[in-house]
Design an enzyme around this catalytic site. Sequence first.
Site, mmCIF file in Angstrom:
data_model
loop_
_atom_site.group_PDB
_atom_site.id
_atom_site.type_symbol
_atom_site.label_atom_id
_atom_site.label_comp_id
_atom_site.label_asym_id
_atom_site.label_seq_id
_atom_site.Cartn_x
_atom_site.Cartn_y
_atom_site.Cartn_z
ATOM 1 N N GLU A 179 27.367 -0.046 34.643
ATOM 2 C CA GLU A 179 28.366 -1.113 34.841
ATOM 3 C C GLU A 179 28.925 -1.111 36.267
ATOM 4 O OE1 GLU A 179 31.447 -1.804 31.706
ATOM 5 O OE2 GLU A 179 32.817 -1.706 33.408
ATOM 6 N N SER B 50 33.824 2.722 31.719
ATOM 7 C CA SER B 50 32.543 2.812 31.006
ATOM 8 C C SER B 50 31.415 2.799 32.028
ATOM 9 C CB SER B 50 32.379 1.616 30.066
ATOM 10 O OG SER B 50 33.417 1.621 29.118
ATOM 11 N N ARG C 72 30.554 -9.016 31.200
ATOM 12 C CA ARG C 72 30.613 -8.168 32.405
ATOM 13 C C ARG C 72 29.795 -8.765 33.554
ATOM 14 N NH1 ARG C 72 33.541 -7.150 29.384
ATOM 15 N NH2 ARG C 72 34.200 -5.202 28.431
HETATM 16 C C1 LIG Z 1 39.738 4.464 33.662
HETATM 17 C C2 LIG Z 1 39.029 3.113 33.826
HETATM 18 C C3 LIG Z 1 39.046 2.196 32.795
HETATM 19 C C4 LIG Z 1 38.400 0.958 32.933
HETATM 20 N N1 LIG Z 1 38.424 0.079 31.898
HETATM 21 C C5 LIG Z 1 37.814 -1.124 32.016
HETATM 22 C C6 LIG Z 1 37.816 -2.054 30.935
HETATM 23 O O1 LIG Z 1 38.383 -1.808 29.874
HETATM 24 N N2 LIG Z 1 37.181 -3.234 31.093
HETATM 25 C C7 LIG Z 1 36.556 -3.549 32.269
HETATM 26 O O2 LIG Z 1 35.997 -4.664 32.341
HETATM 27 N N3 LIG Z 1 36.536 -2.689 33.303
HETATM 28 C C8 LIG Z 1 37.139 -1.492 33.210
HETATM 29 N N4 LIG Z 1 37.109 -0.600 34.247
HETATM 30 C C9 LIG Z 1 36.392 -0.949 35.481
HETATM 31 C C10 LIG Z 1 37.298 -1.494 36.619
HETATM 32 O O3 LIG Z 1 38.616 -1.071 36.472
HETATM 33 C C11 LIG Z 1 37.279 -3.027 36.693
HETATM 34 O O4 LIG Z 1 35.974 -3.507 36.870
HETATM 35 C C12 LIG Z 1 38.163 -3.532 37.836
HETATM 36 O O5 LIG Z 1 38.265 -4.935 37.781
HETATM 37 C C13 LIG Z 1 37.650 -3.122 39.221
HETATM 38 O O6 LIG Z 1 38.678 -3.444 40.148
HETATM 39 P P1 LIG Z 1 38.782 -2.767 41.568
HETATM 40 O O7 LIG Z 1 39.809 -3.505 42.333
HETATM 41 O O8 LIG Z 1 38.982 -1.311 41.422
HETATM 42 O O9 LIG Z 1 37.339 -3.078 42.164
HETATM 43 P P2 LIG Z 1 36.425 -2.134 43.074
HETATM 44 O O10 LIG Z 1 35.972 -0.982 42.273
HETATM 45 O O11 LIG Z 1 37.103 -1.846 44.361
HETATM 46 O O12 LIG Z 1 35.191 -3.108 43.340
HETATM 47 C C14 LIG Z 1 34.291 -3.413 42.284
HETATM 48 C C15 LIG Z 1 33.270 -4.442 42.811
HETATM 49 O O13 LIG Z 1 33.923 -5.678 43.083
HETATM 50 C C16 LIG Z 1 33.799 -6.022 44.470
HETATM 51 N N5 LIG Z 1 35.082 -6.588 44.881
HETATM 52 C C17 LIG Z 1 36.317 -6.034 44.711
HETATM 53 N N6 LIG Z 1 37.264 -6.874 45.149
HETATM 54 C C18 LIG Z 1 36.622 -7.981 45.616
HETATM 55 C C19 LIG Z 1 37.046 -9.205 46.207
HETATM 56 N N7 LIG Z 1 38.343 -9.473 46.414
HETATM 57 N N8 LIG Z 1 36.102 -10.113 46.574
HETATM 58 C C20 LIG Z 1 34.790 -9.863 46.374
HETATM 59 N N9 LIG Z 1 34.325 -8.723 45.809
HETATM 60 C C21 LIG Z 1 35.238 -7.795 45.440
HETATM 61 C C22 LIG Z 1 33.473 -4.718 45.177
HETATM 62 O O14 LIG Z 1 32.781 -4.949 46.400
HETATM 63 C C23 LIG Z 1 32.620 -4.012 44.141
HETATM 64 O O15 LIG Z 1 31.316 -4.530 44.153
HETATM 65 C C24 LIG Z 1 37.732 0.646 34.140
HETATM 66 C C25 LIG Z 1 37.722 1.586 35.189
HETATM 67 C C26 LIG Z 1 38.363 2.814 35.019
HETATM 68 C C27 LIG Z 1 38.354 3.795 36.144
#
Ligand SMILES: Cc1cc2nc3c(=O)[nH]c(=O)nc-3n(C[C@H](O)[C@H](O)[C@H](O)COP(=O)(O)OP(=O)(O)OC[C@H]3O[C@@H](n4cnc5c(N)ncnc54)[C@H](O)[C@@H]3O)c2cc1C
Length: 356
Positions: free
Chosen positions: A348, A257, A179
């Site tokens: 996380e 998580s 992570r």
């Molecule tokens: C129901 C649920 C289940 C999940 N299951 C998992 C799992 O099994 N495993 C896991 O690892 N995660 C899981 N996650 C967490 C999450 O989905 C992941 O971390 C996902 O990759 C976040 O993507 P996002 O586009 O929503 O990022 P955001 O939430 O929009 O951003 C997350 C972070 O990344 C940064 N960021 C986003 N895009 C960029 C970019 N292009 N350049 C630079 N920085 C950026 C943001 O500024 C922020 O700091 C889960 C979340 C939920 C709600």
Amino acid sequence: MPGRRCSACAERWSVLTATTEPLAKWTTLRLGGPARSFERALTRDALYAAVAACDDAEIPVLILGGGSNLVVADEGFDGTVVQVANQGIVTGGDQCSGAEMTAEAGEDWDSLVARTVAEDMVGVEALSGIPGTVGAVPIQNVGAYGQEVSETIAQVHVFDRWERRARTLFAADCGFGYRSSIFKREPDHYVVGAVTFQFRLGDLGAPVRYGELARSLGIGEGQRAPLADVRSAVLALRSAKGMVLDDDDRDTWSAGSFFTNPFVKPQVLPSGAPRWPQPDGTVKTSAAWLIEQSGFAKGYGTDHVRLSSKHTLALTNRGTASTADLLALAAEIRDAVRRRFGITLVPEPTCIGCSI
Ligand SMILES: Cc1cc2nc3c(=O)[nH]c(=O)nc-3n(C[C@H](O)[C@H](O)[C@H](O)COP(=O)(O)OP(=O)(O)OC[C@H]3O[C@@H](n4cnc5c(N)ncnc54)[C@H](O)[C@@H]3O)c2cc1C
């Protein structure tokens, strides 16, 4: 800011809101106050330019993907939110070298996974059902069911905000860990514009390294199953835990998580605790187990915010929560685990304008 741009640039931006729209609209927790301004970048160039313009003007930037790993303060964000919305996927490769796929950062992650499965590309099938964008997957090296995305990432195409230029980083330069990555450790350094993946070709998935998934597929750990079967099994397991987004299911109004699994010295864990030995002599243990053993059952909490009724690790908004409510529950859990085991759980999600 928009007033400073040339008309060509303006065509590539669409300014969605000014000051008042709450960021709760854009986070899966449905929490967070307003931003000072909000922009959507529709191309990779526009994304890089939007962030560079804010840096020039010394305006704080929040890069927003799908908002599925974000906790935003009730007060909101006193800066510009740049929403990553650049789209496009290019594939190449052949039967010998495997498939190469470059996806723009604003592509939907699970749609990309579905496409790899449909096109016999092996390596991310166990990452089915994770919400969010492609550009975010390298940030915390998303992982689930025995796979991590770093296993298939070849290159990450970025804007380096410190050197003020576009760069391509190879996977070995990304500092991927559990992570974690340089992108997470240096949050104001890089904007991810696109990711290049390298997939093996075949109709069987990678060897399944997660017992629960192997059992649901009726195979042993280390054995393979058809890609489509792995995806279906993962989606079913995730749905049962409220880990696939569903507007109608408040157990999924979360950031996934909330705490990472901690790495500790083996002697601090009581017998019976889950433990996965690491090469450096530490063991990874289960945050969910520590939470349960500290007295928190699924569903613990209030009418506003509580643990998911399906998964102890997910803190959920029942529809009326504030970020302050969520953080109070998170702090209560963290403190109880620390009192009972001497282990400090680490959140996380990225916290914006707030902390526990
Ligand atoms: C129901 C649920 C289940 C999940 N299951 C998992 C799992 O099994 N495993 C896991 O690892 N995660 C899981 N996650 C967490 C999450 O989905 C992941 O971390 C996902 O990759 C976040 O993507 P996002 O586009 O929503 O990022 P955001 O939430 O929009 O951003 C997350 C972070 O990344 C940064 N960021 C986003 N895009 C960029 C970019 N292009 N350049 C630079 N920085 C950026 C943001 O500024 C922020 O700091 C889960 C979340 C939920 C709600």
